[in-house]
Design a protein around this motif. Structure first.
Motif, short mmCIF file in Angstrom:
data_model
loop_
_atom_site.label_atom_id
_atom_site.label_comp_id
_atom_site.label_asym_id
_atom_site.label_seq_id
_atom_site.Cartn_x
_atom_site.Cartn_y
_atom_site.Cartn_z
N PRO A 283 0.81 -1.22 0.00
CA PRO A 283 0.00 0.00 0.00
C PRO A 283 0.84 1.27 0.00
O PRO A 283 0.43 2.28 -0.58
N GLU A 284 2.03 1.23 0.61
CA GLU A 284 2.89 2.42 0.61
C GLU A 284 3.30 2.78 -0.82
O GLU A 284 3.33 3.95 -1.19
N GLY A 285 3.58 1.74 -1.62
CA GLY A 285 3.91 1.96 -3.04
C GLY A 285 2.71 2.57 -3.76
O GLY A 285 2.85 3.47 -4.59
N GLY A 286 1.50 2.07 -3.41
CA GLY A 286 0.29 2.59 -4.03
C GLY A 286 0.09 4.07 -3.74
O GLY A 286 -0.27 4.85 -4.62
N VAL A 287 0.36 4.46 -2.48
CA VAL A 287 0.20 5.88 -2.10
C VAL A 287 1.20 6.75 -2.86
O VAL A 287 0.85 7.82 -3.38
N ILE A 288 2.44 6.28 -2.96
CA ILE A 288 3.45 7.09 -3.68
C ILE A 288 3.04 7.23 -5.15
O ILE A 288 3.13 8.32 -5.73
N VAL A 289 2.56 6.15 -5.75
CA VAL A 289 2.15 6.21 -7.15
C VAL A 289 0.99 7.19 -7.34
O VAL A 289 0.96 7.96 -8.29
N GLN A 290 0.04 7.17 -6.40
CA GLN A 290 -1.08 8.12 -6.51
C GLN A 290 -0.59 9.56 -6.42
O GLN A 290 -1.04 10.43 -7.15
N ARG A 291 0.35 9.81 -5.50
CA ARG A 291 0.88 11.18 -5.36
C ARG A 291 1.64 11.58 -6.61
O ARG A 291 1.55 12.72 -7.08
N LEU A 292 2.40 10.63 -7.17
CA LEU A 292 3.13 10.93 -8.41
C LEU A 292 2.16 11.24 -9.54
O LEU A 292 2.34 12.18 -10.30
N ALA A 293 1.11 10.41 -9.62
CA ALA A 293 0.13 10.59 -10.70
C ALA A 293 -0.50 11.98 -10.61
O ALA A 293 -0.64 12.69 -11.62
N ASN A 294 -0.86 12.41 -9.39
CA ASN A 294 -1.47 13.73 -9.23
C ASN A 294 -0.50 14.83 -9.63
O ASN A 294 -0.86 15.79 -10.30
#
Ligand code: SAH
Length: 454
Positions: A283-294
């Motif tokens: 999930p930590e990877g998922g959060v970083i990817v979401q922040r990057l995407a934004n």
């Protein structure tokens, strides 16, 4: 067309008959194989990390694999990454940028081609997650310096997200020749600053949130595999979480257990249509990817994620490495690297429709599309020393051979949607064409298709 010509000029410079000095990094690599925790080593007496973990488990019960990984790798006092320089022949594992300079040079070209594809914005941030010994950034900055002309007057800055004070020191030595300053207070978001040997400003942060906003190319090489995963097992009663507990038969040892009742993670993190019986989720990877995407959607730019991984097919990939050999994940915690393959299908799902995603493609295909064969030939043509030639060829083989790093390592990118669409060209004047004319086709995304070398 102007951007295509610029890229062709750029690639000609890359393959010019005067390559940078040959300082080839190459060491033999112990091949990584899959391994699960089996034969446990006796923990070292006085192992502080083990004591820390066992008292935590005694106080609260079994801990998730994610909590175990987070403590073991990044505990601020005794974490593996915080304490060690683990890369290279004397360390625990080796990575592509440490094997051959060609790897970083081609990623440098990738960054430039994405900057050109985005319309050459005047400010350009290179952001790297987990830069290790700084070798990848160093090779990229050498390319930027050699192709300064192609970069025009863009204001380039370098931003490194690194949790380890020890490794940030190694990176500063590599990139600035030790001309960097550490912040006076530990609370500063920028904890180290300096200027690269090629004259670019470099800043170090602990978190992505502290990196300034703006057009950025984000790189993460062997970073996501170090982030904590949760492990789940499908049982007759449904999904259950695999956790770390004290072995009742040997209280100085840890063991993996399947907990009887659902946990928050086991109820939240598994897809309804999951077919596998064992799943790892980061999930930590998922959060970083979401922040990057934004960030990419709002500020422009791209992210390139490279790691060993799979597209939602693998199951038990949690492994330990010590001295280039597989190591029981639960033995002597803090003395070995812990890692799990990156699930790209999960990262793609987390990015959603905010950005355009491409990949994963194998490292072999990515590097071949980037022109690794041509680059190798140029370096060989200009090198007479037989041992350096042999090292170049060996490094090429290690990076691209499907039986070595060629297939297991994969590349994935997230791009601003505008990068893949034809811009509409306004002709100006109110009475002009009711159907807007399309602009030139967007530049292909290098690595995911061939870099257009002429
Ligand atoms: N990219 C480098 C090093 C890979 S090792 C290479 O390919 O050679 C993993 C790197 O990520 C190390 O620099 C480690 O200190 C860093 N790292 C691990 N977890 C991190 C976290 N949570 N936040 C920031 N950096 C982290």
């Amino acid at each position: 067309m102007r951007t295509v010509r610029a890229l062709q000029r750029l690639s000609r410079v890359l393959v010019c008959p005067c390559p940078p000095p040959l300082f080839v990094r190459l060491w033999s690599v112990a091949q990584r194989q899959s391994f699960s925790s089996g034969s446990a080593e006796k923990p070292l007496p006085g192992n502080l990390m083990l004591r820390h973990l066992t008292s935590k488990i005694k106080a609260t019960g079994p801990i998730s694999v994610a909590e175990y990984m987070r403590e073991v790798l990044t505990n601020p006092v005794m974490g593996y990454y915080v304490q060690n320089d683990m890369l290279g022949p004397d360390g625990d594992f080796i990575t592509s940028p440490e094997i051959s300079q060609i790897f970083g040079e081609l990623l440098g070209i990738w960054c430039l081609s994405e900057w050109i594809g985005a319309g050459k914005p005047s400010r350009f941030q290179l952001v790297e997650f987990g830069p290790g010994r700084g070798s990848l950034a160093n090779d990229i900055l050498r390319v930027f310096s050699q192709l300064r002309g192609a970069l025009g007057g863009a204001a380039v800055s370098v931003h490194l997200v690194e949790v380890s004070p020890k490794l940030s020191q190694v990176q500063a030595q590599c990139l600035t020749g030790d001309q960097s300053q550490v912040s006076a207070s530990e609370d500063e978001p920028v904890y180290r600053q300096g200027t690269s040997t090629t004259g670019l400003p470099i800043s170090w942060y602990r978190n992505l949130d502290d990196v300034p906003r703006g057009f950025s190319i984000y790189l993460a090489h062997e970073f996501f595999d170090a982030l904590p995963i949760h492990k789940f097992q499908g049982t007759e009663k449904g999904w259950r979480e695999v956790m770390v507990d004290i072995d009742p038969d040997e209280p100085g040892k840890l063991r993996l257990v399947i907990v009887p009742a659902p946990t928050l993670a086991s109820t939240q993190l598994i897809q309804a249509d999951e077919k596998r019986r064992h799943v790892e989720v980061c999930p930590e990877g998922g959060v970083i990817v979401q922040r990057l995407a934004n960030r990419i959607a709002e500020d422009g730019g791209a992210a390139l994620i490279a790691d060993y991984g799979h597209d939602g097919t693998k199951t038990d990939t949690f492994r330990g490495f010590k001295g280039h050999k597989l190591h029981d994940v639960l033995a002597s915690p803090g003395s070995a690297d812990l890692t799990a393959d990156v699930d790209y299908s999960y990262l793609r799902r987390m990015a959603g429709a905010t950005v355009a995603c491409m990949g994963p493609v194998s490292q072999k295909d990515f590097l071949k599309n980037m022109g690794i064969d041509t680059r190798l030939q140029v370096l060989l043509r200009n090198c007479a020393d037989p041992s350096t030639r042999a090292q170049l060829i060996q490094g090429y083989d290690m990076l691209t051979n499907p039986l070595k790093m060629g297939e297991r390592f994969q590349f994935f990118t997230m791009l601003n949607h505008s990068r893949l669409t034809r811009p509409e060209q306004s002709k100006g004047g109110k009475k002009m064409a009711p159907v807007p004319k399309k602009g030139p086709a967007p530049l292909p995304v290098a690595g995911f298709s061939e870099l257009g070398l002429s």
